[in-house]
Design an enzyme around this catalytic site. Structure first.
Site, PDB file in Angstrom:
ATOM      1  N   ASN A 189       0.878  -1.174   0.000  1.00  0.00           N
ATOM      2  CA  ASN A 189       0.000   0.000   0.000  1.00  0.00           C
ATOM      3  C   ASN A 189       0.917   1.225   0.000  1.00  0.00           C
ATOM      4  O   ASN A 189       1.457   1.611   1.042  1.00  0.00           O
ATOM      5  CB  ASN A 189      -0.880  -0.043   1.251  1.00  0.00           C
ATOM      6  CG  ASN A 189      -1.867   1.109   1.311  1.00  0.00           C
ATOM      7  OD1 ASN A 189      -1.825   2.027   0.490  1.00  0.00           O
ATOM      8  ND2 ASN A 189      -2.747   1.066   2.285  1.00  0.00           N
ATOM      9  N   LYS A 225       3.399   0.870   3.047  1.00  0.00           N
ATOM     10  CA  LYS A 225       3.052  -0.146   4.046  1.00  0.00           C
ATOM     11  C   LYS A 225       3.058  -1.504   3.354  1.00  0.00           C
ATOM     12  O   LYS A 225       2.694  -1.594   2.183  1.00  0.00           O
ATOM     13  CB  LYS A 225       1.657   0.113   4.621  1.00  0.00           C
ATOM     14  CG  LYS A 225       1.582   1.373   5.453  1.00  0.00           C
ATOM     15  CD  LYS A 225       0.215   1.466   6.111  1.00  0.00           C
ATOM     16  CE  LYS A 225      -0.003   2.881   6.599  1.00  0.00           C
ATOM     17  NZ  LYS A 225      -1.369   3.318   6.548  1.00  0.00           N
ATOM     18  N   ARG A 242      -2.523  -2.113  -3.502  1.00  0.00           N
ATOM     19  CA  ARG A 242      -3.755  -1.357  -3.279  1.00  0.00           C
ATOM     20  C   ARG A 242      -3.774  -0.133  -4.182  1.00  0.00           C
ATOM     21  O   ARG A 242      -2.799   0.606  -4.253  1.00  0.00           O
ATOM     22  CB  ARG A 242      -3.824  -0.889  -1.829  1.00  0.00           C
ATOM     23  CG  ARG A 242      -5.050  -0.048  -1.594  1.00  0.00           C
ATOM     24  CD  ARG A 242      -5.014   0.668  -0.286  1.00  0.00           C
ATOM     25  NE  ARG A 242      -6.244   1.436  -0.172  1.00  0.00           N
ATOM     26  CZ  ARG A 242      -6.343   2.574   0.480  1.00  0.00           C
ATOM     27  NH1 ARG A 242      -5.296   3.096   1.082  1.00  0.00           N
ATOM     28  NH2 ARG A 242      -7.473   3.206   0.541  1.00  0.00           N
ATOM     29  N   HIS A 300     -13.220   2.909  -0.144  1.00  0.00           N
ATOM     30  CA  HIS A 300     -13.170   1.923   0.959  1.00  0.00           C
ATOM     31  C   HIS A 300     -13.771   0.573   0.544  1.00  0.00           C
ATOM     32  O   HIS A 300     -14.233  -0.191   1.393  1.00  0.00           O
ATOM     33  CB  HIS A 300     -13.960   2.393   2.197  1.00  0.00           C
ATOM     34  CG  HIS A 300     -13.445   3.637   2.846  1.00  0.00           C
ATOM     35  ND1 HIS A 300     -14.279   4.621   3.320  1.00  0.00           N
ATOM     36  CD2 HIS A 300     -12.196   4.056   3.115  1.00  0.00           C
ATOM     37  CE1 HIS A 300     -13.571   5.592   3.858  1.00  0.00           C
ATOM     38  NE2 HIS A 300     -12.285   5.279   3.741  1.00  0.00           N
ATOM     39  N   HIS A 309     -18.220   2.136   7.373  1.00  0.00           N
ATOM     40  CA  HIS A 309     -16.770   2.273   7.572  1.00  0.00           C
ATOM     41  C   HIS A 309     -16.548   3.694   8.093  1.00  0.00           C
ATOM     42  O   HIS A 309     -16.584   4.655   7.323  1.00  0.00           O
ATOM     43  CB  HIS A 309     -16.031   2.042   6.249  1.00  0.00           C
ATOM     44  CG  HIS A 309     -14.546   2.230   6.345  1.00  0.00           C
ATOM     45  ND1 HIS A 309     -13.643   1.189   6.237  1.00  0.00           N
ATOM     46  CD2 HIS A 309     -13.797   3.334   6.558  1.00  0.00           C
ATOM     47  CE1 HIS A 309     -12.407   1.654   6.373  1.00  0.00           C
ATOM     48  NE2 HIS A 309     -12.480   2.965   6.568  1.00  0.00           N
ATOM     49  N   LEU A 310     -16.374   3.823   9.398  1.00  0.00           N
ATOM     50  CA  LEU A 310     -16.279   5.143  10.016  1.00  0.00           C
ATOM     51  C   LEU A 310     -14.883   5.325  10.592  1.00  0.00           C
ATOM     52  O   LEU A 310     -14.514   4.694  11.589  1.00  0.00           O
ATOM     53  CB  LEU A 310     -17.337   5.295  11.119  1.00  0.00           C
ATOM     54  CG  LEU A 310     -18.776   4.891  10.737  1.00  0.00           C
ATOM     55  CD1 LEU A 310     -19.716   5.087  11.918  1.00  0.00           C
ATOM     56  CD2 LEU A 310     -19.275   5.645   9.515  1.00  0.00           C
ATOM     57  N   GLY A 311     -14.098   6.168   9.945  1.00  0.00           N
ATOM     58  CA  GLY A 311     -12.739   6.427  10.421  1.00  0.00           C
ATOM     59  C   GLY A 311     -12.455   7.895  10.271  1.00  0.00           C
ATOM     60  O   GLY A 311     -13.347   8.727  10.447  1.00  0.00           O
ATOM     61  N   ASN A 312     -11.239   8.217   9.922  1.00  0.00           N
ATOM     62  CA  ASN A 312     -10.932   9.605   9.609  1.00  0.00           C
ATOM     63  C   ASN A 312     -11.701   9.985   8.335  1.00  0.00           C
ATOM     64  O   ASN A 312     -12.291  11.044   8.233  1.00  0.00           O
ATOM     65  CB  ASN A 312      -9.419   9.740   9.452  1.00  0.00           C
ATOM     66  CG  ASN A 312      -9.014  11.171   9.392  1.00  0.00           C
ATOM     67  OD1 ASN A 312      -9.641  12.016  10.027  1.00  0.00           O
ATOM     68  ND2 ASN A 312      -7.996  11.463   8.611  1.00  0.00           N
ATOM     69  N   ARG A 319     -13.171  16.524   6.092  1.00  0.00           N
ATOM     70  CA  ARG A 319     -13.931  16.721   4.850  1.00  0.00           C
ATOM     71  C   ARG A 319     -15.381  17.070   5.151  1.00  0.00           C
ATOM     72  O   ARG A 319     -15.976  16.503   6.059  1.00  0.00           O
ATOM     73  CB  ARG A 319     -13.895  15.446   4.000  1.00  0.00           C
ATOM     74  CG  ARG A 319     -12.534  15.140   3.435  1.00  0.00           C
ATOM     75  CD  ARG A 319     -12.540  13.797   2.713  1.00  0.00           C
ATOM     76  NE  ARG A 319     -11.368  13.033   3.099  1.00  0.00           N
ATOM     77  CZ  ARG A 319     -11.273  11.719   3.024  1.00  0.00           C
ATOM     78  NH1 ARG A 319     -12.269  11.006   2.549  1.00  0.00           N
ATOM     79  NH2 ARG A 319     -10.170  11.117   3.403  1.00  0.00           N
ATOM     80  N   ARG A 368     -11.560  10.994  19.303  1.00  0.00           N
ATOM     81  CA  ARG A 368     -11.242  10.896  20.735  1.00  0.00           C
ATOM     82  C   ARG A 368     -11.228  12.286  21.360  1.00  0.00           C
ATOM     83  O   ARG A 368     -11.783  12.509  22.439  1.00  0.00           O
ATOM     84  CB  ARG A 368      -9.881  10.210  20.943  1.00  0.00           C
ATOM     85  CG  ARG A 368      -9.958   8.705  20.774  1.00  0.00           C
ATOM     86  CD  ARG A 368      -8.605   8.079  20.652  1.00  0.00           C
ATOM     87  NE  ARG A 368      -7.992   8.430  19.366  1.00  0.00           N
ATOM     88  CZ  ARG A 368      -6.960   7.803  18.831  1.00  0.00           C
ATOM     89  NH1 ARG A 368      -6.406   6.816  19.487  1.00  0.00           N
ATOM     90  NH2 ARG A 368      -6.470   8.163  17.665  1.00  0.00           N
ATOM     91  N   GLU A 400      -8.345  -4.838   5.233  1.00  0.00           N
ATOM     92  CA  GLU A 400      -8.240  -4.565   3.798  1.00  0.00           C
ATOM     93  C   GLU A 400      -7.093  -5.341   3.155  1.00  0.00           C
ATOM     94  O   GLU A 400      -7.182  -5.793   2.014  1.00  0.00           O
ATOM     95  CB  GLU A 400      -8.072  -3.054   3.585  1.00  0.00           C
ATOM     96  CG  GLU A 400      -9.339  -2.302   3.977  1.00  0.00           C
ATOM     97  CD  GLU A 400      -9.141  -0.820   4.186  1.00  0.00           C
ATOM     98  OE1 GLU A 400      -9.516  -0.053   3.299  1.00  0.00           O
ATOM     99  OE2 GLU A 400      -8.621  -0.417   5.239  1.00  0.00           O
TER     100      GLU A 400
END
Ligand code: ADP
Length: 397
Positions: free
Chosen positions: A7, A14, A90, A179, A207-210, A240, A284, A385
């Site tokens: 990735n 990564k 990816r 995603h 799919h809830l992230g940044n 965003r 957080r 993923e």
């Protein structure tokens, strides 16, 4: 069979080496600061973490260092490169050029160059990574696994914008989603967990992230998703805006003297949770600030939860029923107040959370958080993923 998953970002890379017989991660790591001074490789294998600080002037040097570590006497996990059967890359955007996982050839890379502008922040970096791998391992088979593939099954009326149809045909401006590998993984894992055939299930995956996106999955196929031509659309996100009236954006650009590019950067990087709260893009921080009585942090969270709730409702209608809701990614796996707020008050639709079951922070396991009498199952499933990329690559071979 072992698959190396790559990735590549513009200054990072990564990787995971996955044993496909057991689907175990044999080694994984990250190269940071590629092309800028202070290069670093963090490699995890054999229960240890190895850190190498060395300049990484380009992706080719980075991948060469990764391969050196993989066969190293101490940090290594394979005797030779021959043990790597293939490489899976990816790729964020495929446009309409590729709808499924594709073997890398010179021809395919030409098309990749042509569609790079569809995801200017991501695709050019992936191309760097792919070209670097081809240079270092010219004999290896490589696959491109696209984030957008899972969404290729959306019907035309769901993926088109209501613009001049000829412009869609000419410029391929439409919804592609994002995603996809994550939505695919968790919807498949949900069917497995429920011991049901995916073909018989209607699932909404959150799919809830940044970055966040929500998909409607009918019989294992995506029929709609919240992101659009780019990942700017849908629910508000870390930085965003999510969905916004184009006329409002244009008005803002005029008032603030911003160019089109400035306006896009404003909506992508200074909006969302960060813009509304003025505190942070991180959930957080927002949860903590909100608990201390910060109005704008509370407002940002309320806006996020409300927007997600509306997508769940809309997709329930689009699916014509619902068997399961899945939460995944940083926020979905860890932030119980968000899960609770999104699904609150939906008992009339057969969704009932068990707040005791919902009371946990992600631990890498699947959790069923609906109450025993809930018609719709609600699951928290850690996404994976890389495993989807490895599986798709192995399947293609
Ligand atoms: P990305 O889109 O960058 O992959 P992630 O899926 O890692 O993002 O999600 C990052 C978000 O998850 C952050 O807003 C973070 O606050 C939130 N989060 C909440 N709780 C945790 C936690 N315990 N560990 C990690 N992230 C968490």
């Amino acid at each position: 069979m072992k698959i190396l998953v790559i990735n590549a970002g513009s200054s990072s890379l990564k990787y995971q080496l996955i044993n496909m017989e057991t689907e175990e991660v044999v080694a994984k790591g990250t190269c940071e600061r590629i092309g800028i001074s202070g290069g670093k490789l963090t490699h995890k294998a054999n229960g240890e973490t190895f850190v190498i600080e060395q300049e990484l002037p380009n992706h080719q040097e980075a991948i060469a260092l990764v391969l050196k570590e993989l066969v190293d006497e101490k940090a290594g996990v394979i005797a030779s490169m021959d043990e790597i059967d293939a490489v899976g890359h990816r790729v964020v955007a495929s446009g309409e050029a590729f709808t499924k996982t594709t073997l890398v050839t010179d021809e395919v890379m030409k098309v990749m160059d042509e569609i790079a502008e569809l995801a200017p922040l991501h695709n050019p970096a992936a191309i760097l990574g792919i070209n670097a791998c081809r240079a270092v391992m010219p004999e290896k088979k490589m696959a491109l696994v696209f984030d957008t593939s899972f969404h290729a099954t959306m019907p035309d009326y769901a993926h088109l914008y209501a613009i001049d149809y000829d412009d869609y045909k000419k410029y391929k401006v439409r919804k592609y989603g994002a995603h996809g590998t994550s939505h695919k993984y968790v919807s498949g894992a949900a069917a497995e967990y429920l011991k049901r055939d995916a073909k018989d299930l209607k699932i909404i995956t959150c799919h809830l992230g940044n970055g966040s996106s929500i998909s409607a999955v009918d019989g294992g196929k995506c029929i709609d998703t919240s992101m659009g031509f780019t990942p700017l659309a849908g629910v508000p996100m870390g930085t965003r805006s999510g969905d916004i009236d184009y006329a409002a954006a244009e008005f803002l650009c005029r008032k603030k003297g911003m160019s089109m590019e400035d306006g896009l950067a404003y909506l992508n990087k200074k909006s969302g949770m960060l813009g509304v709260s003025g505190v942070s893009s991180d959930f957080r921080d927002l949860t903590a600030a909100s608990a201390e009585g910060n109005y704008r942090a509370r407002l940002a969270l309320d806006m996020f939860n409300y927007s997600c709730k509306k997508y769940v409702g809309a997709y329930m209608a689009a699916l014509g029923g619902l068997d399961c809701v899945v939460f995944t990614a940083g926020v979905g796996e860890n932030t119980k107040s968000v899960r609770s707020a999104i699904l609150s008050g939906m008992e009339a639709f057969g969704i009932k959370l068990d707040e005791n079951r919902n009371d946990f922070v992600g631990d890498g396991e699947i959790h069923e958080i609906s109450s025993a009498d809930s018609k719709v199952k609600v699951l928290v499933i850690p996404t994976n993923e890389e495993l989807v990329i490895a599986r798709e690559t192995a399947e293609l071979l």
